[in-house]
Design a protein around this motif. Sequence first.
Motif, mmCIF file in Angstrom:
data_model
loop_
_atom_site.group_PDB
_atom_site.id
_atom_site.type_symbol
_atom_site.label_atom_id
_atom_site.label_comp_id
_atom_site.label_asym_id
_atom_site.label_seq_id
_atom_site.Cartn_x
_atom_site.Cartn_y
_atom_site.Cartn_z
ATOM 1 N N THR A 226 114.831 53.850 63.060
ATOM 2 C CA THR A 226 115.893 54.043 63.201
ATOM 3 C C THR A 226 117.156 54.191 62.416
ATOM 4 O O THR A 226 117.710 54.865 61.557
ATOM 5 C CB THR A 226 116.926 54.226 64.399
ATOM 6 O OG1 THR A 226 115.342 55.137 65.978
ATOM 7 C CG2 THR A 226 117.910 54.810 64.979
ATOM 8 N N LEU A 227 116.774 52.644 61.816
ATOM 9 C CA LEU A 227 118.550 52.978 61.023
ATOM 10 C C LEU A 227 117.746 52.976 59.732
ATOM 11 O O LEU A 227 119.182 53.209 58.726
ATOM 12 C CB LEU A 227 118.570 50.873 61.303
ATOM 13 C CG LEU A 227 119.209 50.259 62.240
ATOM 14 C CD1 LEU A 227 119.082 49.300 62.505
ATOM 15 C CD2 LEU A 227 120.028 50.786 62.451
ATOM 16 N N ALA A 228 116.296 52.513 58.819
ATOM 17 C CA ALA A 228 116.007 53.200 58.044
ATOM 18 C C ALA A 228 116.143 54.602 57.682
ATOM 19 O O ALA A 228 116.746 54.843 56.560
ATOM 20 C CB ALA A 228 114.393 52.198 57.488
ATOM 21 N N LEU A 229 116.177 55.564 58.670
ATOM 22 C CA LEU A 229 115.973 56.856 58.871
ATOM 23 C C LEU A 229 117.216 57.589 58.268
ATOM 24 O O LEU A 229 118.215 58.331 57.226
ATOM 25 C CB LEU A 229 115.524 57.572 59.503
ATOM 26 C CG LEU A 229 113.661 57.401 59.320
ATOM 27 C CD1 LEU A 229 113.355 57.832 60.368
ATOM 28 C CD2 LEU A 229 113.576 58.179 58.262
ATOM 29 N N ASN A 230 118.709 56.840 58.918
ATOM 30 C CA ASN A 230 119.628 57.153 59.693
ATOM 31 C C ASN A 230 120.906 56.315 58.100
ATOM 32 O O ASN A 230 121.495 56.966 57.807
ATOM 33 C CB ASN A 230 120.377 56.571 61.413
ATOM 34 C CG ASN A 230 120.144 57.248 61.815
ATOM 35 O OD1 ASN A 230 120.707 58.515 61.539
ATOM 36 N ND2 ASN A 230 119.562 57.371 62.474
ATOM 37 N N PHE A 231 120.356 55.204 57.819
ATOM 38 C CA PHE A 231 120.429 54.520 56.348
ATOM 39 C C PHE A 231 120.549 55.671 55.022
ATOM 40 O O PHE A 231 121.193 55.638 53.738
ATOM 41 C CB PHE A 231 120.303 53.016 56.432
ATOM 42 C CG PHE A 231 120.953 52.954 55.066
ATOM 43 C CD1 PHE A 231 121.999 51.822 54.819
ATOM 44 C CD2 PHE A 231 120.410 51.981 53.942
ATOM 45 C CE1 PHE A 231 123.008 51.282 54.147
ATOM 46 C CE2 PHE A 231 120.743 51.479 52.597
ATOM 47 C CZ PHE A 231 122.033 51.569 52.651
ATOM 48 N N ALA A 232 119.224 56.052 55.256
ATOM 49 C CA ALA A 232 118.660 57.101 54.505
ATOM 50 C C ALA A 232 120.006 58.505 53.830
ATOM 51 O O ALA A 232 120.019 58.929 52.581
ATOM 52 C CB ALA A 232 116.865 56.906 54.361
#
Length: 186
Positions: free
Chosen positions: A17-23
Amino acid sequence: MRRIAFWSPKGGVGKTTLALNFAAAVYYSGKSVLVCDLDPQQSAVDVFNEKRLPFSVVPNQPQVIPNVDFLLFDYAPSIKDIPTVETIILPMRASILDLKAVNRSHRLVREKRVIRCINAVDTRRHDERVMAMKLYSEGAHLIKDRSIYVRSLALGETVFQQNMYGSRDAQNEFKRLLARVEAGND
């Protein structure tokens, strides 16, 4: 190119979730980004397969280094597969078990730039709020528990593609994390 790993020894801390929203924060700031899903569960790839993300997600690490501003790695929980990249965003929950696991594993990545990220903080819970605020005061980044994260992923999107309750606050949490990564002064 900035290479950033979303890594934790603990499972269930919200790395994907963090990786996708950071992307998405990177993408909507006008920069190019690629997410490499290194987790055998391939959850980031599953979201990408919905064909609604404005950036690409690939399974595993590409053979040829892509020409992007940010290359993100979504790792499986493990203390055996330690990221080799220069920056690690280390998600954890505001719980004593997560804190102990992260503290034990921190020695494995001490030569890296590590940003601890207290994720899915429910500020209504006293003990969780107190621990999160203590870690925040020690430099950890804080992401609150918001239903918009679950809702947007269920649609195959990120919070940056939403215009419903909580999306603006969630977007701001990731814009601050991106600014912190770009500042590089941790």
